[in-house]
Motif scaffolding. Structure first.
Motif, PDB file in Angstrom:
ATOM      1  N   GLN A 102       0.839  -1.207   0.000  1.00 24.32           N
ATOM      2  CA  GLN A 102       0.000   0.000   0.000  1.00 24.32           C
ATOM      3  C   GLN A 102       0.870   1.250   0.000  1.00 24.32           C
ATOM      4  O   GLN A 102       0.594   2.199  -0.731  1.00 24.32           O
ATOM      5  CB  GLN A 102      -0.935   0.006   1.211  1.00 24.32           C
ATOM      6  N   ARG A 103       1.910   1.234   0.795  1.00 21.43           N
ATOM      7  CA  ARG A 103       2.838   2.373   0.795  1.00 21.43           C
ATOM      8  C   ARG A 103       3.553   2.462  -0.557  1.00 21.43           C
ATOM      9  O   ARG A 103       3.761   3.549  -1.102  1.00 21.43           O
ATOM     10  CB  ARG A 103       3.862   2.237   1.931  1.00 21.43           C
ATOM     11  N   GLY A 104       3.905   1.312  -1.110  1.00 18.68           N
ATOM     12  CA  GLY A 104       4.569   1.267  -2.408  1.00 18.68           C
ATOM     13  C   GLY A 104       3.694   1.801  -3.527  1.00 18.68           C
ATOM     14  O   GLY A 104       4.177   2.436  -4.459  1.00 18.68           O
ATOM     15  N   LYS A 105       2.378   1.554  -3.425  1.00 22.33           N
ATOM     16  CA  LYS A 105       1.436   2.068  -4.432  1.00 22.33           C
ATOM     17  C   LYS A 105       1.491   3.592  -4.478  1.00 22.33           C
ATOM     18  O   LYS A 105       1.531   4.195  -5.555  1.00 22.33           O
ATOM     19  CB  LYS A 105       0.022   1.604  -4.115  1.00 22.33           C
ATOM     20  N   ALA A 106       1.514   4.216  -3.305  1.00 22.12           N
ATOM     21  CA  ALA A 106       1.598   5.677  -3.247  1.00 22.12           C
ATOM     22  C   ALA A 106       2.901   6.167  -3.890  1.00 22.12           C
ATOM     23  O   ALA A 106       2.900   7.163  -4.619  1.00 22.12           O
ATOM     24  CB  ALA A 106       1.488   6.148  -1.800  1.00 22.12           C
ATOM     25  N   LEU A 107       3.991   5.471  -3.639  1.00 20.92           N
ATOM     26  CA  LEU A 107       5.273   5.834  -4.254  1.00 20.92           C
ATOM     27  C   LEU A 107       5.238   5.632  -5.767  1.00 20.92           C
ATOM     28  O   LEU A 107       5.756   6.465  -6.517  1.00 20.92           O
ATOM     29  CB  LEU A 107       6.396   4.998  -3.648  1.00 20.92           C
ATOM     30  N   PHE A 108       4.665   4.526  -6.216  1.00 23.82           N
ATOM     31  CA  PHE A 108       4.549   4.201  -7.636  1.00 23.82           C
ATOM     32  C   PHE A 108       3.877   5.338  -8.393  1.00 23.82           C
ATOM     33  O   PHE A 108       4.285   5.695  -9.493  1.00 23.82           O
ATOM     34  CB  PHE A 108       3.732   2.905  -7.776  1.00 23.82           C
ATOM     35  N   GLU A 109       2.845   5.901  -7.773  1.00 23.96           N
ATOM     36  CA  GLU A 109       2.043   6.935  -8.437  1.00 23.96           C
ATOM     37  C   GLU A 109       2.586   8.344  -8.224  1.00 23.96           C
ATOM     38  O   GLU A 109       2.086   9.289  -8.832  1.00 23.96           O
ATOM     39  CB  GLU A 109       0.604   6.846  -7.934  1.00 23.96           C
ATOM     40  N   SER A 110       3.610   8.502  -7.375  1.00 25.01           N
ATOM     41  CA  SER A 110       4.115   9.847  -7.099  1.00 25.01           C
ATOM     42  C   SER A 110       5.645   9.906  -7.209  1.00 25.01           C
ATOM     43  O   SER A 110       6.178   9.992  -8.312  1.00 25.01           O
ATOM     44  CB  SER A 110       3.639  10.315  -5.719  1.00 25.01           C
ATOM     45  N   LYS A 111       6.324   9.814  -6.099  1.00 24.64           N
ATOM     46  CA  LYS A 111       7.770  10.042  -6.034  1.00 24.64           C
ATOM     47  C   LYS A 111       8.578   9.166  -6.998  1.00 24.64           C
ATOM     48  O   LYS A 111       9.528   9.632  -7.624  1.00 24.64           O
ATOM     49  CB  LYS A 111       8.254   9.814  -4.598  1.00 24.64           C
ATOM     50  N   ALA A 112       8.213   7.899  -7.134  1.00 26.98           N
ATOM     51  CA  ALA A 112       8.973   6.986  -7.992  1.00 26.98           C
ATOM     52  C   ALA A 112       8.681   7.191  -9.481  1.00 26.98           C
ATOM     53  O   ALA A 112       9.424   6.715 -10.334  1.00 26.98           O
ATOM     54  CB  ALA A 112       8.700   5.540  -7.596  1.00 26.98           C
ATOM     55  N   LYS A 113       7.593   7.867  -9.790  1.00 29.43           N
ATOM     56  CA  LYS A 113       7.226   8.226 -11.175  1.00 29.43           C
ATOM     57  C   LYS A 113       6.966   7.022 -12.082  1.00 29.43           C
ATOM     58  O   LYS A 113       6.984   7.149 -13.304  1.00 29.43           O
ATOM     59  CB  LYS A 113       8.284   9.126 -11.800  1.00 29.43           C
ATOM     60  N   CYS A 114       6.749   5.844 -11.514  1.00 33.95           N
ATOM     61  CA  CYS A 114       6.521   4.640 -12.325  1.00 33.95           C
ATOM     62  C   CYS A 114       5.263   4.767 -13.194  1.00 33.95           C
ATOM     63  O   CYS A 114       5.234   4.317 -14.335  1.00 33.95           O
ATOM     64  CB  CYS A 114       6.377   3.407 -11.438  1.00 33.95           C
ATOM     65  N   ALA A 115       4.221   5.390 -12.614  1.00 31.95           N
ATOM     66  CA  ALA A 115       2.943   5.491 -13.313  1.00 31.95           C
ATOM     67  C   ALA A 115       3.003   6.422 -14.523  1.00 31.95           C
ATOM     68  O   ALA A 115       2.057   6.473 -15.307  1.00 31.95           O
ATOM     69  CB  ALA A 115       1.849   5.945 -12.345  1.00 31.95           C
ATOM     70  N   THR A 116       4.120   7.108 -14.698  1.00 26.56           N
ATOM     71  CA  THR A 116       4.285   7.945 -15.892  1.00 26.56           C
ATOM     72  C   THR A 116       4.239   7.079 -17.152  1.00 26.56           C
ATOM     73  O   THR A 116       3.612   7.451 -18.137  1.00 26.56           O
ATOM     74  CB  THR A 116       5.629   8.709 -15.831  1.00 26.56           C
ATOM     75  N   CYS A 117       4.885   5.918 -17.097  1.00 24.80           N
ATOM     76  CA  CYS A 117       4.906   5.005 -18.246  1.00 24.80           C
ATOM     77  C   CYS A 117       4.052   3.762 -18.015  1.00 24.80           C
ATOM     78  O   CYS A 117       3.431   3.268 -18.944  1.00 24.80           O
ATOM     79  CB  CYS A 117       6.334   4.577 -18.558  1.00 24.80           C
ATOM     80  N   HIS A 118       4.045   3.267 -16.792  1.00 27.08           N
ATOM     81  CA  HIS A 118       3.261   2.067 -16.452  1.00 27.08           C
ATOM     82  C   HIS A 118       1.932   2.546 -15.882  1.00 27.08           C
ATOM     83  O   HIS A 118       1.676   2.485 -14.687  1.00 27.08           O
ATOM     84  CB  HIS A 118       4.023   1.202 -15.451  1.00 27.08           C
TER      85      HIS A 118
END
Length: 171
Positions: free
Chosen positions: A66-82
């Motif tokens: 759950q914490r990782g999901k928040a990072l995926f969509e924000s700080k980690a920028k993964c959701a930019t492409c994925h």
């Protein structure tokens, strides 16, 4: 497989790189009757309708995910492409090696000689054996996250990187 249909890819009309395609004319193949093309839309729809497998119970830490999901969509920028909910890139999902911080060895072997496709992440756990990335260069999730943390200067702490790994394992 040489089905009876239409196939056109002018990138393969290069005798130096694809001598067999040029010699056979398979880069521009147009059969009469075409028994394939009319079925491709239904096949594509079917392929897209197949749900990704769910990770097995206990395969990831749900709280960390759950914490990782928040990072995926924000700080980690993964959701930019994925991009959720597909977890791949809608439209043209191709990136030059320089954009993702890797060499172009695999990309240079493709017809266009320069792009990597954004990997769909749903059901990623089924492809975990043998390493990640286009050529297995990253041994595990942690190595992939570490690569992007460094290349994109994300500033993820080790705890954040671990949470992001748990989220990837949950997809």
């Amino acid at each position: 497989m040489h089905g009876k249909g239409t196939f056109f890819d002018p990138r393969m009309n290069d005798a130096q790189r694809f001598p067999l395609a040029v010699k056979s004319g398979d880069w521009n193949k147009r059969d009469t009757p075409d028994l394939i093309t009319s079925k491709l839309a239904a096949l594509h729809f079917y392929q897209l309708s197949i749900p990704a497998p769910e990770p097995p119970a206990g395969a990831f830490d749900a709280t960390a995910a759950q914490r990782g999901k928040a990072l995926f969509e924000s700080k980690a920028k993964c959701a930019t492409c994925h991009v959720p909910p597909l977890f791949t890139e809608p439209g043209w999902p191709m990136h030059a090696a320089s954009e993702i911080g890797v060499d172009d060895f695999q990309a240079s072997r493709s017809p266009d000689k320069k792009f990597y496709r954004t990997t769909p992440l749903k059901g990623l756990f089924v492809r975990a054996k043998g390493g990640f990335y286009h050529d297995g260069r990253f041994e595990d999730y942690k190595a992939v996250v570490g690569h992007y943390n460094q290349v994109f200067n994300l500033g993820l702490s080790s705890t954040e990187a671990n949470d992001l790994v748990e989220y990837l394992k949950s997809l």
